[in-house]
Motif scaffolding. Sequence first.
Motif, PDB file in Angstrom:
ATOM      1  N   LEU A 265       0.852  -1.274  -0.145  1.00  0.00           N
ATOM      2  CA  LEU A 265       0.184  -0.111   0.249  1.00  0.00           C
ATOM      3  C   LEU A 265       0.548   1.476   0.100  1.00  0.00           C
ATOM      4  O   LEU A 265       0.471   2.299  -0.547  1.00  0.00           O
ATOM      5  N   ILE A 266       2.134   1.073   0.355  1.00  0.00           N
ATOM      6  CA  ILE A 266       2.892   2.455   0.413  1.00  0.00           C
ATOM      7  C   ILE A 266       3.747   2.608  -0.780  1.00  0.00           C
ATOM      8  O   ILE A 266       3.577   3.645  -1.088  1.00  0.00           O
ATOM      9  N   VAL A 267       3.795   1.389  -1.027  1.00  0.00           N
ATOM     10  CA  VAL A 267       4.539   1.385  -2.858  1.00  0.00           C
ATOM     11  C   VAL A 267       3.615   2.355  -3.674  1.00  0.00           C
ATOM     12  O   VAL A 267       3.667   2.584  -4.450  1.00  0.00           O
ATOM     13  N   GLN A 268       2.493   1.406  -3.626  1.00  0.00           N
ATOM     14  CA  GLN A 268       1.465   1.290  -4.901  1.00  0.00           C
ATOM     15  C   GLN A 268       0.742   2.262  -4.504  1.00  0.00           C
ATOM     16  O   GLN A 268       0.053   3.695  -4.940  1.00  0.00           O
ATOM     17  N   GLY A 269       0.211   3.059  -3.460  1.00  0.00           N
ATOM     18  CA  GLY A 269      -0.466   3.987  -2.926  1.00  0.00           C
ATOM     19  C   GLY A 269       0.338   5.320  -1.681  1.00  0.00           C
ATOM     20  O   GLY A 269       1.867   5.656  -2.149  1.00  0.00           O
ATOM     21  N   ASP A 270       0.104   5.486  -0.647  1.00  0.00           N
ATOM     22  CA  ASP A 270       0.672   6.498   0.845  1.00  0.00           C
ATOM     23  C   ASP A 270      -0.322   6.054   2.219  1.00  0.00           C
ATOM     24  O   ASP A 270      -0.728   4.758   1.889  1.00  0.00           O
ATOM     25  N   ALA A 271       0.685   6.666   3.283  1.00  0.00           N
ATOM     26  CA  ALA A 271      -0.154   6.177   4.258  1.00  0.00           C
ATOM     27  C   ALA A 271      -1.491   6.193   4.185  1.00  0.00           C
ATOM     28  O   ALA A 271      -1.974   5.348   5.341  1.00  0.00           O
ATOM     29  N   LEU A 272      -2.183   6.404   3.702  1.00  0.00           N
ATOM     30  CA  LEU A 272      -3.408   7.169   3.429  1.00  0.00           C
ATOM     31  C   LEU A 272      -4.322   6.003   3.358  1.00  0.00           C
ATOM     32  O   LEU A 272      -5.343   5.669   4.197  1.00  0.00           O
ATOM     33  N   ASP A 273      -3.107   5.469   2.842  1.00  0.00           N
ATOM     34  CA  ASP A 273      -3.930   3.764   2.618  1.00  0.00           C
ATOM     35  C   ASP A 273      -3.722   2.193   3.073  1.00  0.00           C
ATOM     36  O   ASP A 273      -4.580   1.969   3.562  1.00  0.00           O
ATOM     37  N   VAL A 274      -3.242   2.621   4.362  1.00  0.00           N
ATOM     38  CA  VAL A 274      -2.413   2.136   5.155  1.00  0.00           C
ATOM     39  C   VAL A 274      -3.735   2.259   6.281  1.00  0.00           C
ATOM     40  O   VAL A 274      -3.966   1.192   6.851  1.00  0.00           O
ATOM     41  N   ALA A 275      -3.676   3.788   6.605  1.00  0.00           N
ATOM     42  CA  ALA A 275      -4.519   3.487   7.576  1.00  0.00           C
ATOM     43  C   ALA A 275      -6.539   3.383   7.106  1.00  0.00           C
ATOM     44  O   ALA A 275      -7.526   2.871   7.517  1.00  0.00           O
ATOM     45  N   THR A 276      -6.456   3.494   5.832  1.00  0.00           N
ATOM     46  CA  THR A 276      -7.707   2.709   5.260  1.00  0.00           C
ATOM     47  C   THR A 276      -8.040   0.860   5.426  1.00  0.00           C
ATOM     48  O   THR A 276      -8.893   0.315   6.031  1.00  0.00           O
ATOM     49  N   TYR A 277      -6.826   0.898   5.664  1.00  0.00           N
ATOM     50  CA  TYR A 277      -6.613  -0.661   5.713  1.00  0.00           C
ATOM     51  C   TYR A 277      -6.206  -0.898   7.155  1.00  0.00           C
ATOM     52  O   TYR A 277      -7.251  -2.199   7.581  1.00  0.00           O
ATOM     53  N   GLY A 278      -5.855  -0.035   7.987  1.00  0.00           N
ATOM     54  CA  GLY A 278      -6.627   0.231   9.227  1.00  0.00           C
ATOM     55  C   GLY A 278      -7.710   0.196   9.391  1.00  0.00           C
ATOM     56  O   GLY A 278      -8.418  -0.822  10.719  1.00  0.00           O
ATOM     57  N   ILE A 279      -8.601   0.848   9.372  1.00  0.00           N
ATOM     58  CA  ILE A 279      -9.913   0.824   9.664  1.00  0.00           C
ATOM     59  C   ILE A 279     -10.918  -0.613   8.565  1.00  0.00           C
ATOM     60  O   ILE A 279     -11.091  -0.933   9.708  1.00  0.00           O
ATOM     61  N   ILE A 280     -10.342  -1.068   7.950  1.00  0.00           N
ATOM     62  CA  ILE A 280     -11.003  -2.287   7.498  1.00  0.00           C
ATOM     63  C   ILE A 280     -11.073  -3.691   8.249  1.00  0.00           C
ATOM     64  O   ILE A 280     -11.539  -4.067   8.328  1.00  0.00           O
ATOM     65  N   SER A 281      -9.272  -3.440   8.678  1.00  0.00           N
ATOM     66  CA  SER A 281      -8.753  -4.397   9.452  1.00  0.00           C
ATOM     67  C   SER A 281      -9.624  -4.765  10.838  1.00  0.00           C
ATOM     68  O   SER A 281     -10.395  -5.747  11.471  1.00  0.00           O
ATOM     69  N   ARG A 282      -9.645  -4.178  10.933  1.00  0.00           N
ATOM     70  CA  ARG A 282     -11.164  -3.582  12.525  1.00  0.00           C
ATOM     71  C   ARG A 282     -12.458  -3.726  11.892  1.00  0.00           C
ATOM     72  O   ARG A 282     -12.405  -4.238  12.760  1.00  0.00           O
ATOM     73  N   MET A 283     -12.822  -3.298  11.104  1.00  0.00           N
ATOM     74  CA  MET A 283     -14.200  -3.738  10.912  1.00  0.00           C
ATOM     75  C   MET A 283     -14.310  -5.549  10.560  1.00  0.00           C
ATOM     76  O   MET A 283     -14.931  -6.181  11.030  1.00  0.00           O
ATOM     77  N   LEU A 284     -13.227  -6.034  10.211  1.00  0.00           N
ATOM     78  CA  LEU A 284     -12.572  -7.434   9.954  1.00  0.00           C
ATOM     79  C   LEU A 284     -13.466  -7.674  11.586  1.00  0.00           C
ATOM     80  O   LEU A 284     -14.185  -9.100  11.228  1.00  0.00           O
ATOM     81  N   MET A 285     -12.647  -7.490  12.558  1.00  0.00           N
ATOM     82  CA  MET A 285     -12.878  -7.881  13.631  1.00  0.00           C
ATOM     83  C   MET A 285     -13.964  -8.395  14.057  1.00  0.00           C
ATOM     84  O   MET A 285     -15.117  -8.960  15.238  1.00  0.00           O
ATOM     85  N   PHE A 286     -14.372  -6.377  14.068  1.00  0.00           N
ATOM     86  CA  PHE A 286     -15.998  -6.171  14.634  1.00  0.00           C
ATOM     87  C   PHE A 286     -17.117  -6.997  13.487  1.00  0.00           C
ATOM     88  O   PHE A 286     -17.818  -7.073  14.725  1.00  0.00           O
TER      89      PHE A 286
END
Length: 458
Positions: A265-286
């Motif tokens: 995500l850092i290579v293909q996008g930027d730090a905000l894409d990492v934040a996007t995955y951070g939100i999604i990973s929390r939702m996967l658990m929740f």
Amino acid sequence: MANGKRSTTLGTDPISKLLVRQAVPASIGILVMSLNMIVDTIFVGRWIGPLAISAITVVIPITFFIGAIGLAFGIGGSSVLSRALGSGNDSKALQVFGNQVTLTFLVSGLLAILGLVFQNYLIEFFGADDSFKDLALTYYRIVMYGIVMLSMCMMGNNVIRAEGKPKFAMYAMMLPAIGNIFMDYILINVFDFGMEGAAWATFISYAICFAFVLWFFIVKSELRLTLTNFKLQPKIVGEIASLSSVTLARQGTVSVLTILLNNVLIVQGDALDVATYGIISRMLMFALFPVIGVNQGFLPIAGYNYGANQFQRVRESINTSIKYSGALALFIFAIIMIFPAEIVSIFISNSKTLSAETMAHNSEILSRTPSALRWVFAATPVIAIQLIGASYFQAIGKAMPALLLSLTKQGFFLIPLVIILPQFFGVWGVWISFPIADVLSTILTGYFLNKEVVKMVQ
């Protein structure tokens, strides 16, 4: 061991009743625990900023893997323990539990020390760039001080459930989660301690959980350990390790996947894409908490009845668990598809007092994340078969099939897809890898599960 054991009901009560009794407390505990992660992310996202979400997303797989040492010894050892209880071998059950405690303490303690020694290297390796590396290190150092307590809690929680006392396992997850949410608010919002406040809140939650689990085994447990039970026995260690390797490999693969995702995500996008995955990973658990709860409830039921040679009850537990978790997964799928933007907006502040840079970051998160969330959850209705199927082999003590099937989604399918597809489709290639992996792993697991069930009842 105490008389009138609650664990014997696993072999006598109706399967539907047992599954509800085991799964509901597990689901509630997972719900509260995942709410803890969600609220943690909401607090840092709203009160510190999106880059703080990126920082936590980088740290979590490191601490998660060490904490998962306890989860691995807990689930793997509890499979042995459940079958020992089912066959009436109480002395072996005690020896297994004592060895679980020793193994968890020694291995997680060693990894915690190494994790602190090599902290700078690990943070960079796991995907942190200069824009949020300092935030990640601040959070990481403090959380690592309490990681052994987390590992012991994860081990103990599974033993509590194997005893047939799921309500106490639920409390073990609920109390620290509630404590963390409260401390997050106090330390981040009231005292404005920023990332240090978030980290200390997490540390305190580990301490609360450890204190409760310790109290349970001293006061409430059927398993009364003596000093000799803590001495490692090669045969017992071998049984625990063979089955624990399934969970450890699965959690290790999740950590490897997260490293890969963060870096791609850092290579293909930027730090905000990492934040996007951070939100999604929390939702996967929740979002999947009830499905995971059914899966957790299924494990001791299947293990106990397999140990007692009640194979028809084992088959019934499989069918009932798949039906319940499949229905729940379908409902979750509908919610995610209908309300993705509303879900994402919870993590982002719209306060007018924010800096122009933070407001721009928030706008980007709101633009990128809803579509990504839909893609990641696109195959949710079929995941029940994969989860229950892999858990079945672990519950009955067949380590190699359990290991291979547990690795199908993340290891055999998702990791290669995340490597290949972004080369052609960019960041979108990351998100579409998830449903493809879900479908392929479900087909493979369903085939082997059906083959094993037919053989078992012949």
